[in-house]
Design a protein around this motif. Structure first.
Motif, PDB file in Angstrom:
ATOM      1  N   LYS A  31       0.835  -1.210   0.000  1.00 57.05           N
ATOM      2  CA  LYS A  31       0.000   0.000   0.000  1.00 57.05           C
ATOM      3  C   LYS A  31       0.871   1.262   0.000  1.00 57.05           C
ATOM      4  CE  LYS A  31      -3.667   2.245   2.616  1.00 57.05           C
ATOM      5  NZ  LYS A  31      -4.547   2.163   3.779  1.00 57.05           N
ATOM      6  N   LEU A  32       1.933   1.259   0.789  1.00 57.35           N
ATOM      7  CA  LEU A  32       2.812   2.424   0.859  1.00 57.35           C
ATOM      8  C   LEU A  32       3.604   2.593  -0.438  1.00 57.35           C
ATOM      9  CD1 LEU A  32       3.792   4.792   2.495  1.00 57.35           C
ATOM     10  CD2 LEU A  32       5.335   3.264   3.718  1.00 57.35           C
ATOM     11  N   VAL A  33       4.017   1.503  -1.044  1.00 58.84           N
ATOM     12  CA  VAL A  33       4.726   1.588  -2.331  1.00 58.84           C
ATOM     13  C   VAL A  33       3.791   2.166  -3.392  1.00 58.84           C
ATOM     14  CG1 VAL A  33       5.874   0.268  -4.167  1.00 58.84           C
ATOM     15  CG2 VAL A  33       6.335  -0.268  -1.763  1.00 58.84           C
ATOM     16  N   LYS A  34       2.521   1.746  -3.379  1.00 56.97           N
ATOM     17  CA  LYS A  34       1.543   2.304  -4.324  1.00 56.97           C
ATOM     18  C   LYS A  34       1.416   3.814  -4.122  1.00 56.97           C
ATOM     19  CE  LYS A  34      -1.636  -1.055  -3.490  1.00 56.97           C
ATOM     20  NZ  LYS A  34      -2.938  -1.739  -3.550  1.00 56.97           N
ATOM     21  N   ARG A  41      -2.925   0.752  -8.278  1.00 51.63           N
ATOM     22  CA  ARG A  41      -2.574  -0.661  -8.438  1.00 51.63           C
ATOM     23  C   ARG A  41      -1.129  -0.767  -8.890  1.00 51.63           C
ATOM     24  NH1 ARG A  41      -7.570  -0.001 -10.428  1.00 51.63           N
ATOM     25  NH2 ARG A  41      -9.221  -1.303  -9.604  1.00 51.63           N
ATOM     26  N   LEU A  42      -0.511  -1.879  -8.535  1.00 51.52           N
ATOM     27  CA  LEU A  42       0.817  -2.193  -9.058  1.00 51.52           C
ATOM     28  C   LEU A  42       0.673  -3.382  -9.994  1.00 51.52           C
ATOM     29  CD1 LEU A  42       3.194  -1.978  -5.968  1.00 51.52           C
ATOM     30  CD2 LEU A  42       2.868  -0.307  -7.784  1.00 51.52           C
ATOM     31  N   THR A  66       1.898  -9.035   0.020  1.00 51.37           N
ATOM     32  CA  THR A  66       1.291  -7.870   0.670  1.00 51.37           C
ATOM     33  C   THR A  66       2.328  -6.849   1.118  1.00 51.37           C
ATOM     34  OG1 THR A  66       1.282  -8.964   2.817  1.00 51.37           O
ATOM     35  CG2 THR A  66      -0.709  -9.175   1.465  1.00 51.37           C
ATOM     36  N   PHE A  67       3.594  -7.219   1.046  1.00 56.15           N
ATOM     37  CA  PHE A  67       4.675  -6.286   1.372  1.00 56.15           C
ATOM     38  C   PHE A  67       5.900  -6.645   0.551  1.00 56.15           C
ATOM     39  CE2 PHE A  67       5.075  -9.728   4.455  1.00 56.15           C
ATOM     40  CZ  PHE A  67       6.436  -9.989   4.487  1.00 56.15           C
ATOM     41  N   PHE A  68       6.852  -5.731   0.534  1.00 59.99           N
ATOM     42  CA  PHE A  68       8.115  -5.936  -0.162  1.00 59.99           C
ATOM     43  C   PHE A  68       9.243  -5.905   0.856  1.00 59.99           C
ATOM     44  CE2 PHE A  68       5.356  -3.936  -3.291  1.00 59.99           C
ATOM     45  CZ  PHE A  68       5.543  -4.748  -4.396  1.00 59.99           C
TER      46      PHE A  68
END
Length: 90
Positions: A31-34, A41-42, A66-68
């Motif tokens: 969500k933070l990367v988006k 969306r990614l 859900t995370f990187f």
């Protein structure tokens, strides 16, 4: 924001103290990367482009759904190597 700009931000985060550590590997929610990319969306091509941009800077992006996770590519240098004799049937 472009993939390279986000890669630079993630690279810079590697050196920032947080979470009880002075620096180093970290995880960041998708969500933070988006938000950083200004996207809702990614897509697979976004993930690939971001991973490539980070790799060019010496970092590895690991997609955990859900995370990187962001790690230094140097972290992998001292891992044990698997040779053909290791996987050969006995």
């Amino acid at each position: 924001m472009q993939h390279d700009d986000v890669a630079k931000q993630l690279q810079d985060l590697y050196a920032v103290p947080f979470g009880g550590k002075g620096s180093g590997r970290f995880r960041i929610p998708e969500k933070l990367v988006k938000e950083m990319m200004g996207r809702r969306r990614l897509y697979p091509e976004d993930r690939t482009a971001l991973a490539r941009a980070l790799f060019e800077r010496g970092f590895v992006l690991i997609d955990m759904d859900t995370f990187f996770v962001v790690m230094s590519a140097n972290s992998f240098v001292n891992y044990r190597r698997v040779g053909k004799e290791t996987i050969a049937p006995k």
